[in-house]
Scaffold this active site. Structure first.
Site, mmCIF file in Angstrom:
data_model
loop_
_atom_site.group_PDB
_atom_site.id
_atom_site.type_symbol
_atom_site.label_atom_id
_atom_site.label_comp_id
_atom_site.label_asym_id
_atom_site.label_seq_id
_atom_site.Cartn_x
_atom_site.Cartn_y
_atom_site.Cartn_z
ATOM 1 N N GLU A 287 18.379 -28.431 -51.713
ATOM 2 C CA GLU A 287 19.758 -28.134 -52.202
ATOM 3 C C GLU A 287 20.747 -29.430 -52.151
ATOM 4 O O GLU A 287 21.548 -29.272 -52.828
ATOM 5 C CB GLU A 287 20.262 -27.123 -51.300
ATOM 6 C CG GLU A 287 19.760 -25.539 -51.735
ATOM 7 C CD GLU A 287 20.618 -24.513 -51.218
ATOM 8 O OE1 GLU A 287 21.322 -24.608 -50.218
ATOM 9 O OE2 GLU A 287 20.621 -23.174 -51.857
ATOM 10 N N HIS A 308 -7.873 -27.917 -46.458
ATOM 11 C CA HIS A 308 -8.801 -27.068 -47.387
ATOM 12 C C HIS A 308 -8.562 -26.640 -48.554
ATOM 13 O O HIS A 308 -9.262 -25.755 -49.173
ATOM 14 C CB HIS A 308 -9.626 -26.124 -46.313
ATOM 15 C CG HIS A 308 -10.173 -26.701 -45.068
ATOM 16 N ND1 HIS A 308 -11.411 -27.106 -44.882
ATOM 17 C CD2 HIS A 308 -9.572 -27.243 -43.849
ATOM 18 C CE1 HIS A 308 -11.647 -27.601 -43.800
ATOM 19 N NE2 HIS A 308 -10.449 -27.936 -43.284
ATOM 20 N N LYS A 422 22.020 -16.097 -60.444
ATOM 21 C CA LYS A 422 22.720 -14.891 -59.688
ATOM 22 C C LYS A 422 23.638 -14.419 -61.068
ATOM 23 O O LYS A 422 23.749 -13.267 -61.088
ATOM 24 C CB LYS A 422 23.901 -15.528 -58.629
ATOM 25 C CG LYS A 422 23.146 -15.881 -57.645
ATOM 26 C CD LYS A 422 24.121 -16.133 -56.479
ATOM 27 C CE LYS A 422 23.756 -17.018 -55.363
ATOM 28 N NZ LYS A 422 24.376 -17.629 -54.329
HETATM 29 O O1 LIG Z 1 25.354 -17.370 -46.083
HETATM 30 P P1 LIG Z 1 25.447 -17.039 -47.375
HETATM 31 O O2 LIG Z 1 26.789 -17.322 -48.097
HETATM 32 O O3 LIG Z 1 24.981 -15.470 -47.533
HETATM 33 O O4 LIG Z 1 24.484 -17.776 -48.447
HETATM 34 C C1 LIG Z 1 22.932 -17.761 -48.120
HETATM 35 C C2 LIG Z 1 22.463 -18.981 -49.212
HETATM 36 O O5 LIG Z 1 22.537 -18.540 -50.488
HETATM 37 C C3 LIG Z 1 23.253 -19.333 -51.196
HETATM 38 O O6 LIG Z 1 23.060 -18.980 -52.453
HETATM 39 C C4 LIG Z 1 22.991 -20.825 -51.269
HETATM 40 O O7 LIG Z 1 22.021 -21.338 -52.189
HETATM 41 C C5 LIG Z 1 22.390 -21.147 -49.806
HETATM 42 O O8 LIG Z 1 23.058 -22.384 -49.683
HETATM 43 C C6 LIG Z 1 23.043 -20.374 -48.650
HETATM 44 O O9 LIG Z 1 22.449 -20.705 -47.555
#
Ligand SMILES: O=P(O)(O)OC[C@H]1O[C@H](O)[C@H](O)[C@@H](O)[C@@H]1O
Length: 445
Positions: A287, A308, A422
């Site tokens: 990331e 393996h 998302k």
């Molecule tokens: O802690 P949160 O806000 O739930 O995020 C959890 C995770 O999901 C996100 O989409 C990011 O890609 C991550 O960098 C992050 O650690």
């Protein structure tokens, strides 16, 4: 204290070239220290270990005790940076069969909120039916779908099974100080909460309550973990000479390898307990560096298991890879190979040897074979698996990642690319507010 050896990269890149990074690394370190680089609102991790107070650790240990005293099972609900650090440390330090042991010294730790598998969640809720369980709900944004969905199920089950009052005691939230649904719920229900500082991104948050609380619940010494990280903060400090600074050398070496066509870094262990350290490391570097159409692809293997399977590719596939081996110098237990009179398996040449000696020869043999096969090799040596050394290892990787991202010329502290899936998922699920996106995506199907 860990040590780094880059000798086995010198057949592929030159020592002079690596050492010529000194000025570039110094500039990167200065950007971190002065906060003049990209993503400078996410530098809270930089001096975090040395700023953690005794009171904060005591608060975490006290909450961990409440969960330990009142739960047979604790679910850590979180994903990405809100999950991998805790799991990495807990699995590195736990007995490999901890959940199967009759006599438990700590609650069984289970992870959820890191997938959307109906079977996983069904089977988890079934398992929990007769268990006294608690939940640590971890989300910085407080709105991550995977985690929120799992927590909705777990909260209801915990309240139904244990009653609202007990649920209030055994549910803890680790989230933002003000924003997000996890914060709103925690405040409304009166849960104990810990704050994830604004200026610490998820993948750099293992030394905040995100990692520290679950690690303490699992029975490990977070004071020692933090002490190891704080000592590493000094060892990797910007006042330490380039040649003495492992984070600087690691960052420089991997960038020089990348500039010479080595596009994939494989993190290698010879100890299965380190599997999740690799998973944590992959998020940290993936990331942080994979953006603007560049960045080393971080991959990992568990040896000798994967020798393996993936061993063939590594030995003879496209020469675009390098390896970074995490080597554990001293194991925690002793087991010798027994001798056998019949020697039907032909293993008497190993009789009397420690199993670890066999493993170490596999490690050495692999290094020599892979270097001969055209794979540059770095080694990080951990004296043994302990809280102190793991704490140091985590900070070492974080510091090197910050430097390395700036050497690459990217903002190591954002992750805009994560939003694409998302947005599509919300559009496909008709989330309110995504009406336009829903229409657009349906037209593509
Ligand atoms: O802690 P949160 O806000 O739930 O995020 C959890 C995770 O999901 C996100 O989409 C990011 O890609 C991550 O960098 C992050 O650690």
């Amino acid at each position: 204290m860990i040590s780094l050896n880059i000798e086995k990269t010198f057949g592929f890149i030159s020592k002079e070239k690596v050492f010529a990074y000194e000025a570039e690394v110094k500039a990167a370190q200065e950007m971190l220290e002065k906060g003049t680089g990209k993503g400078n609102d996410f530098l809270g991790w930089l001096h975090l270990p040395s700023s953690i107070t005794k009171e904060h650790l005591a608060d975490l240990n006290a909450t961990a005790k409440v969960l330990r005293d009142n739960c047979e099972v604790v679910i850590v609900a979180g994903i990405g940076g809100s999950y991998l650090g805790a799991r990495a440390v807990i699995e590195a330090l736990s007995n490999s069969f901890t959940w199967l042991q009759e006599k438990k010294t700590a609650p069984v730790m289970i992870y959820a909120g890191h997938n959307i598998s109906e079977d996983y969640l069904y089977e988890l809720t079934e398992y929990l039916k007769d268990k006294k369980f608690g939940v640590i709900n971890i989300s910085k944004s407080g709105t991550t779908t995977e985690t929120a969905l799992a927590f909705r199920l777990l909260k209801k089950q915990c309240e139904d099974q244990r009653g609202k009052e007990t649920a209030k005691k055994v549910i803890v939230a680790v989230t933002d100080a003000k924003k997000g649904a996890a914060r709103v719920t925690a405040d409304k229900e009166g849960y104990k909460t810990f704050i994830i500082p604004d200026n610490v991104g998820g993948r750099f948050s293992v030394l905040t309550p995100v990692g520290l609380l679950p690690i303490a619940v699992a029975g490990f010494d977070i004071d020692k973990l933090v002490a190891g990280a704080a000592d590493m903060e000094k060892v990797c400090g910007s006042d330490v000479a380039f040649t003495e600074n492992p984070a600087a050398i690691y960052a420089a070496t991997r960038n020089e390898l990348y500039r010479n066509g080595k596009k994939i870094e494989i993190l290698v262990n010879f100890c299965p307990k380190l599997h999740y350290v690799s998973e944590w490391w992959k998020q940290l570097y993936g990331e942080s560096e994979g953006k603007d159409n560049k960045g080393i692809f971080p991959a990992s293997v568990d040896f000798s298991t994967d020798l393996h399977s993936m061993g063939q590719w590594i030995q003879e596939g496209e020469r675009s890879i390098f390896e970074t081996v995490i080597s554990v110098e001293k194991v925690n237990h002793k087991l010798e190979v027994p001798s056998d009179e019949a020697n039907l398996d032909g293993l008497n040449f190993l009789a009397g040897k420690r199993v670890d000696e066999v493993n170490k020869m596999a490690e050495l043999g692999t290094q020599l074979a892979h270097v001969d096969g055209g794979v540059p090799n770095m080694r990080i040596v951990l004296p043994e698996l302990s809280e102190y050394n793991i704490g140091g290892l985590l900070y070492f990787f974080e510091k090197a990642c910050g430097i390395s991202g700036y050497l690459l010329g990217v903002n190591p502290f954002n992750q805009p690319g994560v939003e694409a899936y998302k947005k599509n998922m919300f559009a496909l699920l008709d989330k309110p507010g995504y009406e336009e996106e829903s229409k657009a995506i349906r037209a593509k199907l």
